[in-house]
Design a protein around this motif. Structure first.
Motif, PDB file in Angstrom:
ATOM      1  N   THR A 146      11.172 -14.991 -25.632  1.00  0.00           N
ATOM      2  CA  THR A 146      11.151 -15.589 -26.857  1.00  0.00           C
ATOM      3  C   THR A 146      12.242 -16.817 -26.698  1.00  0.00           C
ATOM      4  N   ASP A 147      12.756 -17.992 -27.562  1.00  0.00           N
ATOM      5  CA  ASP A 147      13.293 -18.455 -28.064  1.00  0.00           C
ATOM      6  C   ASP A 147      15.096 -18.909 -28.748  1.00  0.00           C
ATOM      7  N   LYS A 148      15.759 -19.755 -28.608  1.00  0.00           N
ATOM      8  CA  LYS A 148      16.870 -19.701 -30.292  1.00  0.00           C
ATOM      9  C   LYS A 148      16.291 -20.123 -31.240  1.00  0.00           C
ATOM     10  N   ARG A 149      15.374 -20.795 -31.241  1.00  0.00           N
ATOM     11  CA  ARG A 149      14.985 -21.030 -33.010  1.00  0.00           C
ATOM     12  C   ARG A 149      14.911 -19.459 -33.975  1.00  0.00           C
ATOM     13  N   HIS A 150      13.903 -18.777 -33.046  1.00  0.00           N
ATOM     14  CA  HIS A 150      14.110 -17.406 -34.004  1.00  0.00           C
ATOM     15  C   HIS A 150      14.781 -15.750 -33.927  1.00  0.00           C
ATOM     16  N   ARG A 151      14.246 -15.196 -35.055  1.00  0.00           N
ATOM     17  CA  ARG A 151      15.865 -14.044 -34.516  1.00  0.00           C
ATOM     18  C   ARG A 151      14.625 -13.005 -33.683  1.00  0.00           C
ATOM     19  N   TYR A 152      14.916 -12.191 -33.082  1.00  0.00           N
ATOM     20  CA  TYR A 152      14.045 -11.201 -32.181  1.00  0.00           C
ATOM     21  C   TYR A 152      14.405  -9.600 -31.664  1.00  0.00           C
ATOM     22  N   PHE A 153      13.933  -8.423 -32.718  1.00  0.00           N
ATOM     23  CA  PHE A 153      14.176  -6.902 -32.369  1.00  0.00           C
ATOM     24  C   PHE A 153      13.402  -6.471 -31.693  1.00  0.00           C
ATOM     25  N   GLY A 154      13.931  -5.568 -30.681  1.00  0.00           N
ATOM     26  CA  GLY A 154      13.322  -4.589 -30.241  1.00  0.00           C
ATOM     27  C   GLY A 154      13.484  -4.469 -28.221  1.00  0.00           C
ATOM     28  N   PRO A 155      12.942  -4.499 -26.972  1.00  0.00           N
ATOM     29  CA  PRO A 155      11.402  -4.589 -27.876  1.00  0.00           C
ATOM     30  C   PRO A 155      10.832  -3.084 -27.944  1.00  0.00           C
ATOM     31  N   ARG A 159       0.727  -1.216   0.545  1.00  0.00           N
ATOM     32  CA  ARG A 159       0.137  -0.231   0.015  1.00  0.00           C
ATOM     33  C   ARG A 159       1.098   1.444  -0.444  1.00  0.00           C
ATOM     34  N   TYR A 160       2.115   1.446   0.421  1.00  0.00           N
ATOM     35  CA  TYR A 160       2.502   2.729   1.150  1.00  0.00           C
ATOM     36  C   TYR A 160       3.820   2.951  -0.055  1.00  0.00           C
ATOM     37  N   ASN A 161       4.371   1.322  -1.223  1.00  0.00           N
ATOM     38  CA  ASN A 161       5.214   1.797  -2.122  1.00  0.00           C
ATOM     39  C   ASN A 161       4.551   2.335  -3.082  1.00  0.00           C
ATOM     40  N   ILE A 162       5.880   3.579  -4.048  1.00  0.00           N
ATOM     41  CA  ILE A 162       5.242   3.049  -5.689  1.00  0.00           C
ATOM     42  C   ILE A 162       5.342   2.065  -6.402  1.00  0.00           C
ATOM     43  N   LEU A 163       3.780   2.132  -6.930  1.00  0.00           N
ATOM     44  CA  LEU A 163       3.677   0.675  -7.986  1.00  0.00           C
ATOM     45  C   LEU A 163       3.678   1.116  -9.738  1.00  0.00           C
ATOM     46  N   PHE A 164       4.406   0.859 -10.366  1.00  0.00           N
ATOM     47  CA  PHE A 164       4.083   0.391 -11.190  1.00  0.00           C
ATOM     48  C   PHE A 164       3.249  -1.065 -12.061  1.00  0.00           C
ATOM     49  N   ARG A 165       1.569  -0.624 -12.182  1.00  0.00           N
ATOM     50  CA  ARG A 165       1.444  -1.984 -12.648  1.00  0.00           C
ATOM     51  C   ARG A 165       1.824  -2.795 -13.802  1.00  0.00           C
ATOM     52  N   ASP A 166       1.403  -4.043 -13.619  1.00  0.00           N
ATOM     53  CA  ASP A 166       1.565  -4.624 -15.310  1.00  0.00           C
ATOM     54  C   ASP A 166       1.136  -4.362 -15.951  1.00  0.00           C
ATOM     55  N   ASP A 167       2.193  -3.962 -17.189  1.00  0.00           N
ATOM     56  CA  ASP A 167       1.649  -4.191 -18.167  1.00  0.00           C
ATOM     57  C   ASP A 167       1.572  -5.154 -19.116  1.00  0.00           C
ATOM     58  N   LYS A 168       1.036  -5.113 -20.710  1.00  0.00           N
ATOM     59  CA  LYS A 168       1.197  -6.802 -20.767  1.00  0.00           C
ATOM     60  C   LYS A 168       2.604  -6.204 -21.696  1.00  0.00           C
ATOM     61  N   SER A 169       3.472  -7.388 -21.920  1.00  0.00           N
ATOM     62  CA  SER A 169       4.957  -7.390 -22.528  1.00  0.00           C
ATOM     63  C   SER A 169       5.203  -6.521 -23.900  1.00  0.00           C
ATOM     64  N   TYR A 170       6.293  -6.618 -23.763  1.00  0.00           N
ATOM     65  CA  TYR A 170       7.326  -5.631 -25.598  1.00  0.00           C
ATOM     66  C   TYR A 170       6.665  -6.017 -26.513  1.00  0.00           C
ATOM     67  N   PRO A 171       6.001  -6.242 -27.013  1.00  0.00           N
ATOM     68  CA  PRO A 171       5.664  -6.750 -28.808  1.00  0.00           C
ATOM     69  C   PRO A 171       7.412  -6.447 -29.207  1.00  0.00           C
ATOM     70  N   TYR A 172       8.053  -6.993 -30.538  1.00  0.00           N
ATOM     71  CA  TYR A 172       9.294  -8.036 -30.761  1.00  0.00           C
ATOM     72  C   TYR A 172       8.332  -8.064 -31.906  1.00  0.00           C
ATOM     73  N   LEU A 173      10.024  -7.758 -33.041  1.00  0.00           N
ATOM     74  CA  LEU A 173       9.544  -7.860 -34.409  1.00  0.00           C
ATOM     75  C   LEU A 173       9.872  -8.985 -34.535  1.00  0.00           C
ATOM     76  N   LYS A 174       9.809 -10.087 -35.065  1.00  0.00           N
ATOM     77  CA  LYS A 174      10.769 -11.281 -34.980  1.00  0.00           C
ATOM     78  C   LYS A 174      10.536 -11.826 -36.827  1.00  0.00           C
ATOM     79  N   ILE A 175      12.167 -12.392 -36.560  1.00  0.00           N
ATOM     80  CA  ILE A 175      12.027 -12.992 -38.641  1.00  0.00           C
ATOM     81  C   ILE A 175      12.075 -14.443 -37.975  1.00  0.00           C
ATOM     82  N   THR A 176      11.803 -15.597 -38.126  1.00  0.00           N
ATOM     83  CA  THR A 176      11.772 -17.182 -38.163  1.00  0.00           C
ATOM     84  C   THR A 176      12.140 -17.580 -38.568  1.00  0.00           C
ATOM     85  N   GLY A 177      12.084 -18.906 -38.413  1.00  0.00           N
ATOM     86  CA  GLY A 177      13.005 -19.743 -39.026  1.00  0.00           C
ATOM     87  C   GLY A 177      14.157 -19.582 -40.040  1.00  0.00           C
ATOM     88  N   VAL A 178      15.166 -18.671 -39.434  1.00  0.00           N
ATOM     89  CA  VAL A 178      16.334 -18.562 -40.094  1.00  0.00           C
ATOM     90  C   VAL A 178      16.839 -19.060 -40.422  1.00  0.00           C
TER      91      VAL A 178
END
Length: 651
Positions: free
Chosen positions: A137-146, A94-113
């Motif tokens: 994210t995982d190692k199968r694809h490349r991710y750019f962002g967030p 109650r007495y701490n500054i809180l930043f509510r959880d937002d949706k995760s940030y989006p990325y641009l994915k390049i699949t199955g490189v």
């Protein structure tokens, strides 16, 4: 605050604390977490709460509620800081500054490189796809962002389509194309689906797109120019012209998008603005040298937490100094936000933050992070933009909240509610939705603290009634919602205790006139609850908007608020939200019933792989429904027995 206000057991625990770094947590007598703090010296810090006089300050109110203490000793101040903010983010005290959880940030994915020679095990590997992505994210694809938002990802995809013509279609569509789609016609795709470009040439375009996303613009232009010259020397003029067109398109994009050729490739710019007890942290992102836009965050508990902060840090300026509050808000954001988001190597900040915080982030990520508080040149321009954005977003928030608070006050005055505690006024609104009695759903939406509280919404599936009987549906949903409230009140001797879900709201709003209000009154009377809380919204003459009247269950006369009434605007806002929430739930339930969504995986023997094969072969659940037993047997893994079972289950 004196010792007499706290138990001997608690004071003995405080006296026994070690002079070591750690994290402390305060709880009230109901077990609610009040505050999480860190300390270089637990004994010195925690003892100060119980030995000083805090009077009627915010920290005094908090200390008066402390009934229990928990502490965790850690090895260093950096560990204490990380643990503190993990607890704040997960437990939301109650007495701490809180930043509510937002949706995760989006990325641009390049699949199955694919490999550099363009080879791969599948078309998706030979011809990688770029796509919008949100999630882990995982190692199968490349991710750019967030990226700060979906719009920034989509804008970047359009940019890459213009220059490098990479595909964006799903693998299932890609594998079944027999001719190029419209994107090829408008020069946004090179049509790898029908082999109009070789895997080797496509892999070069993928590599070039990745270089642009990394901010290697000058190197990329040099590479393209070298390739164009090479094709010209080999008299491959068509290929040279294609590369020339890419250079032209890329140069145009670099000019239009104002992509900076600076040493900073990945930077976050953080500006904070504090005013009127509210704060805004504006986060702007630069990725690959390209400014992607900004995003505002609005913390809660700023005033309460600032009061505690100033009492803890007596060496700082006096309470109310907005500069120090701004620095505190910024530190809280950095500590909480970057727990689950990658940290770029450079942070440009509008306020100074503690070196310990930056060191803790570096330790956590394994990357050396630099915080810059007095930027120059391009960095200064970025920070000025972010500060202006923070001012504008906070001004808009204050204007919206002022308007919403005026609506809450107007309705409180009309309904004779306590106007001294407007923040605490809670309204729950119910609505019933169905189509000719099919898939009846009830919704309950919740309003308090001057806004709709989406996380507290509830839907109820209505069963066991005559189709289309809205009164019976209302009886069922009100009984289900408030029976446990009545039980909690009986156990407490008539007092309202427990969580918000266990307490009766100030207003129970039902979308309907006398009939629905009478039904609600019957339910409340049977449960022994206060019927004066029930208010109905009755349509006016001709069911025109603005002519609604409020109907009361306790016998009060109807009230006509008037078309321009602020109170009516709030009632209409809540009622419309209840209607929207009910009808979307009803449509989803109806669609599930009509097309059999969700029933396919319930058939014994149909697991994820067989279900995917069926849906891919027949184009969806409806196609599976329309298929014969022989058609079903043509799918790999579907025997005659299983095909007959599927056929029967979907009829």
């Amino acid at each position: 605050m004196t010792h007499a206000a706290h138990s001997d057991e608690l004071l003995a625990q405080v006296a026994a604390l070690p002079p070591l770094p750690g994290v402390y947590r305060y709880f009230d007598d109901a077990g609610t977490l009040l505050y999480v703090g860190k300390a270089r010296n637990l004994k010195k810090r925690v003892t100060s709460y119980f030995t000083k006089q805090h009077g009627g300050t915010r920290i005094g109110h908090m200390v008066g509620k402390i009934a229990r203490l928990e502490t965790t000793v850690v090895r260093s101040e950096a560990e204490a800081l990380l643990l503190e903010n993990n607890l704040i983010k997960s437990l939301q005290p109650r007495y701490n500054i809180l930043f509510r959880d937002d949706k995760s940030y989006p990325y641009l994915k390049i699949t199955g490189v694919a490999a550099k020679d363009g080879t791969g095990d599948a078309p998706g590997q030979r011809y990688p796809r770029m796509a919008y992505y949100r999630g882990s994210t995982d190692k199968r694809h490349r991710y750019f962002g967030p990226y700060p938002g979906a719009w920034a990802v989509k804008e970047t995809i359009q940019l890459l389509q213009k220059v490098f013509r990479l595909r964006t279609c799903e693998d299932t569509v890609f594998a079944n194309r027999t001719r190029p789609c419209l994107l090829y016609q408008i020069k946004r795709c090179s049509a790898p689906c029908v082999n109009l470009i070789s895997p080797e040439a496509y892999s070069v375009d993928v590599a070039s797109a990745e270089a642009l996303l990394r901010g290697e613009t000058q190197e990329l232009l040099a590479q393209l120019e070298a390739r164009m010259l090479e094709h010209s020397q080999e008299l491959a003029f068509e290929q040279a012209a294609e590369v020339r067109n890419q250079i032209t398109a890329l140069s145009r994009v670099l000019h239009q998008q104002a992509i900076e050729t600076v040493s900073d490739k990945d930077v976050d710019i953080l500006a904070v603005r504090v005013q009127g007890g509210r704060a805004c942290v504006n986060l702007a992102m630069v990725r690959g040298g390209r400014h992607l836009g900004d995003r505002g965050y609005f913390p809660v508990h700023v005033e309460d937490a600032a009061g505690v902060y100033h009492a803890e840090e007596e060496a700082t300026a006096a309470q109310g100094d907005e500069h120090n509050v701004a620095a505190q808000v910024l530190e809280a954001f950095i500590a909480q936000h970057y727990l689950g988001v990658p940290v770029p190597p450079t942070l440009i900040l509008s306020e100074p933050v503690s070196p310990e915080l930056v060191a803790a982030l570096s330790q956590q990520t394994g990357v050396r992070i630099t915080a810059v508080q007095q930027p120059r040149e391009q960095r200064r321009a970025w920070l000025d933009m972010a500060q202006r954005g923070a001012e504008l977003q906070l001004a808009r928030l204050l204007a919206e909240e002022g308007s919403q608070q005026a609506r809450t006050r107007a309705l409180a005055e009309v309904l004779d509610l306590d106007v001294d505690h407007l923040d605490e006024i809670t309204i729950e609104c119910f609505d019933i939705s169905h189509t000719a009695g099919e898939a009846t759903q009830a919704s309950c939406v919740v309003f308090h603290h001057h806004k709709m509280q989406n996380s507290e919404y509830r839907r109820y599936k209505i069963e066991g009634i005559t189709p289309g009987d809205d009164y019976a549906a209302m009886r069922q949903v009100l009984t289900r919602r408030y029976s446990h409230v009545a039980e909690a009140q009986r156990e407490a001797g008539g007092a309202e205790v427990g969580s918000r879900q266990q307490r009766l709201p100030d207003v129970v709003l039902v979308d309907g006139g006398k009939g629905q209000v009478s039904m609600a009154r019957e339910v409340f009377t049977q449960l022994g609850l206060d019927v004066s809380r029930i208010v109905g919204v009755e349509k006016g003459e001709g069911r025109k908007v603005g002519l609604e009247e409020l109907v009361f269950a306790d016998g009060r006369s109807k009230i006509f608020l008037g078309r321009d009434s602020a109170a009516l605007m709030l009632v209409a806002q809540i009622r419309d939200e209840a209607h929207r929430f009910a009808i979307t739930g009803m449509r989803a339930a109806r669609a599930k019933v009509r097309v059999g969504g969700g029933r396919l995986e319930e058939i014994p023997g149909v697991g994820p792989k067989r279900r995917a094969r069926l849906l891919q072969r027949f184009g969806g659940v409806r196609g599976v429904q329309d298929a014969s037993v022989q058609d079903l047997m043509s799918v790999e893994g579907i025997s005659q027995t299983l095909a007959e079972e599927i056929y029967r289950a979907l009829r």
